[in-house]
Design a protein around this motif. Structure first.
Motif, PDB file in Angstrom:
ATOM      1  N   LEU A  63       0.851  -1.177   0.000  1.00  0.00           N
ATOM      2  CA  LEU A  63       0.000   0.000   0.000  1.00  0.00           C
ATOM      3  C   LEU A  63       0.883   1.222   0.000  1.00  0.00           C
ATOM      4  N   THR A  64       0.695   2.086  -0.982  1.00  0.00           N
ATOM      5  CA  THR A  64       1.494   3.301  -1.089  1.00  0.00           C
ATOM      6  C   THR A  64       0.578   4.500  -0.911  1.00  0.00           C
ATOM      7  N   VAL A  65       0.934   5.346   0.034  1.00  0.00           N
ATOM      8  CA  VAL A  65       0.195   6.569   0.297  1.00  0.00           C
ATOM      9  C   VAL A  65       1.111   7.720  -0.070  1.00  0.00           C
ATOM     10  N   TYR A  66       0.666   8.561  -1.007  1.00  0.00           N
ATOM     11  CA  TYR A  66       1.505   9.694  -1.354  1.00  0.00           C
ATOM     12  C   TYR A  66       0.670  10.952  -1.440  1.00  0.00           C
ATOM     13  N   PRO A  67       1.265  12.080  -1.016  1.00  0.00           N
ATOM     14  CA  PRO A  67       0.525  13.334  -1.044  1.00  0.00           C
ATOM     15  C   PRO A  67       0.241  13.757  -2.474  1.00  0.00           C
TER      16      PRO A  67
END
Length: 124
Positions: free
Chosen positions: A78-82
């Motif tokens: 899971l990748t969370v990026y702004p």
């Protein structure tokens, strides 16, 4: 005083596929534990290091077609990026689902709450 820019909305990817997310919450437990000893001061003397835990809580919308099989998610990234330039991505690696629940209300769309654990977190 100069203007400050803060992280805005995030985009969540599960194994490279973008997921429509309403809410993401990540809880990191350090694994440290208080060590109680019998001494004359009557207080703890320190702590022991343990194993870190990464817990993720997601609220996702339920699409009419093409929904992920959330119960079968194992070994996911899971990748969370702004959603703004220059922000750092955070990836949770080797994620697996532990709990899935559906939620229906009068005012909002149908949603699904997903609880996951991850074996490690990487800042990219």
């Amino acid at each position: 005083m100069a203007l400050q820019e803060y992280a805005g909305a995030i985009v969540l990817e599960v194994d490279g596929k973008e997921v429509e997310v309403v809410d993401v919450s990540a809880t990191i437990k350090t694994g440290r534990k208080l060590v109680k000893t019998m001494n004359k001061t009557g207080r703890a003397k320190g702590f022991a290091r343990g194993i870190s835990e990464y817990e993720l809580s997601l609220t996702v919308v339920i699409p009419l077609s093409g929904d992920l099989d959330w119960l079968a998610v194992e070994g996911a990234k899971l990748t969370v990026y702004p959603n703004s330039p220059g922000g750092q991505r955070e990836s949770y690696v080797d994620c697996f689902t532990t709990e899935v629940s559906d939620k229906y209300t009068v005012d909002n769309e149908a949603r699904r709450d997903v609880k996951m654990n991850s074996l490690r977190k990487v800042t990219e």
